[in-house]
Design a protein around this motif. Sequence first.
Motif, PDB file in Angstrom:
ATOM      1  N   ARG A   6       0.772  -1.186  -0.043  1.00 19.06           N
ATOM      2  CA  ARG A   6      -0.255  -0.174   0.084  1.00 19.06           C
ATOM      3  C   ARG A   6       0.918   1.120  -0.070  1.00 19.06           C
ATOM      4  O   ARG A   6       0.540   2.125  -0.907  1.00 19.06           O
ATOM      5  CB  ARG A   6      -0.901   0.082   1.278  1.00 19.06           C
ATOM      6  N   PHE A   7       1.973   1.326   0.878  1.00 19.96           N
ATOM      7  CA  PHE A   7       2.615   2.497   0.760  1.00 19.96           C
ATOM      8  C   PHE A   7       4.011   2.299   0.239  1.00 19.96           C
ATOM      9  O   PHE A   7       4.970   3.264   0.364  1.00 19.96           O
ATOM     10  CB  PHE A   7       3.095   2.932   2.448  1.00 19.96           C
ATOM     11  N   ASN A  71       9.656  -2.759   5.182  1.00 17.38           N
ATOM     12  CA  ASN A  71       8.586  -3.664   5.041  1.00 17.38           C
ATOM     13  C   ASN A  71       8.356  -4.640   6.142  1.00 17.38           C
ATOM     14  O   ASN A  71       9.254  -5.482   6.112  1.00 17.38           O
ATOM     15  CB  ASN A  71       8.352  -4.211   3.448  1.00 17.38           C
ATOM     16  N   THR A 106       7.915   8.810   4.967  1.00 20.47           N
ATOM     17  CA  THR A 106       6.830   8.121   5.176  1.00 20.47           C
ATOM     18  C   THR A 106       5.658   8.732   4.545  1.00 20.47           C
ATOM     19  O   THR A 106       5.405   9.947   4.709  1.00 20.47           O
ATOM     20  CB  THR A 106       6.672   7.503   6.745  1.00 20.47           C
ATOM     21  N   ASP A 107       4.445   7.949   4.377  1.00 18.75           N
ATOM     22  CA  ASP A 107       3.446   8.391   3.684  1.00 18.75           C
ATOM     23  C   ASP A 107       2.815   8.809   5.192  1.00 18.75           C
ATOM     24  O   ASP A 107       2.793   8.301   6.232  1.00 18.75           O
ATOM     25  CB  ASP A 107       2.676   7.175   3.217  1.00 18.75           C
ATOM     26  N   GLU A 109      -0.267   8.737   5.571  1.00 16.51           N
ATOM     27  CA  GLU A 109      -1.223   7.877   6.207  1.00 16.51           C
ATOM     28  C   GLU A 109      -0.842   6.710   6.877  1.00 16.51           C
ATOM     29  O   GLU A 109      -1.457   5.979   7.305  1.00 16.51           O
ATOM     30  CB  GLU A 109      -2.195   7.403   4.822  1.00 16.51           C
ATOM     31  N   ASN A 110       0.573   6.444   6.838  1.00 16.12           N
ATOM     32  CA  ASN A 110       1.333   5.401   7.427  1.00 16.12           C
ATOM     33  C   ASN A 110       1.655   5.719   8.860  1.00 16.12           C
ATOM     34  O   ASN A 110       2.728   5.922   9.183  1.00 16.12           O
ATOM     35  CB  ASN A 110       2.407   4.730   6.429  1.00 16.12           C
ATOM     36  N   SER A 112       1.703   4.074  11.799  1.00 14.79           N
ATOM     37  CA  SER A 112       2.434   3.057  12.533  1.00 14.79           C
ATOM     38  C   SER A 112       4.030   3.509  12.238  1.00 14.79           C
ATOM     39  O   SER A 112       4.935   3.211  12.874  1.00 14.79           O
ATOM     40  CB  SER A 112       2.233   1.606  11.867  1.00 14.79           C
ATOM     41  N   ALA A 113       4.316   3.611  10.550  1.00 16.94           N
ATOM     42  CA  ALA A 113       5.705   3.976  10.438  1.00 16.94           C
ATOM     43  C   ALA A 113       6.156   5.328  11.076  1.00 16.94           C
ATOM     44  O   ALA A 113       7.137   5.277  11.493  1.00 16.94           O
ATOM     45  CB  ALA A 113       5.814   3.925   8.977  1.00 16.94           C
TER      46      ALA A 113
END
Length: 163
Positions: A6-7, A71, A106-107, A109-110, A112-113
Motif C-alpha cells: 500500500r505505501f 517492510n 513515510t506516507d 497515512e502510514n 504506524s511507520a
Amino acid sequence: MPDVARFQSWVTYDVGRTARLVEEQVNLAPNTPDTWLQLVIVEKTTETVIGDTAIHFPDEDEEQQVEVGINLSPEYQHRGFAAEALQTLFGYLFDQLNKHRIIAITDTENQSAADLFRRLGFRQEGHFIENVWFKGAYGSEYLFAMLKREWDARPEHAANTKV
C-alpha cells in the motif's frame, strides 16, 4: 500482499521479477553510490523471512547521508521486530559505515511507520502536502531524520560503548 504494498512504489512482484531483484542484490556492495540495498528480516526462532529493510545510498555528493525504509509482513507488525531490525541497521550505518545522517520518508497515512520512527528517536523535519503523485492520486509525506551525534548521545548507546 496488497496491504504491505500500500505505501510502496511497487504493487506486486512475480517470480521472475523477484528472482532478478535477488540476483541484483546478491552482487551489490553496501555503500555503492546511487543504489538501494535490500536486507531481509528473519525471525530468529523460525528462520522465517518476515520483511526487509532498504538503504538508499545517494550519489557521491551526498555519501554521508542515507535513506532507509522497512517492510514487514502484517502478522509480524506491532511485535517489536521492526524496531529491532531498524536499530540494528542504524548501528551498522552509524557505527560501521560512519554515516552522518539517516533519513526516512513515510506516507502521512502510514501512522504506524511515523510513530515507529518517532519512538526510535528520529525527529520530524518536514510535512510535505500532496507533494508526490502516487498510485493515481497526490500523496503527502513526512520526512524524518537522525544525526550520528544524536545516535551516539542516546542513553542505551552510551551504556553499550563504555569500557
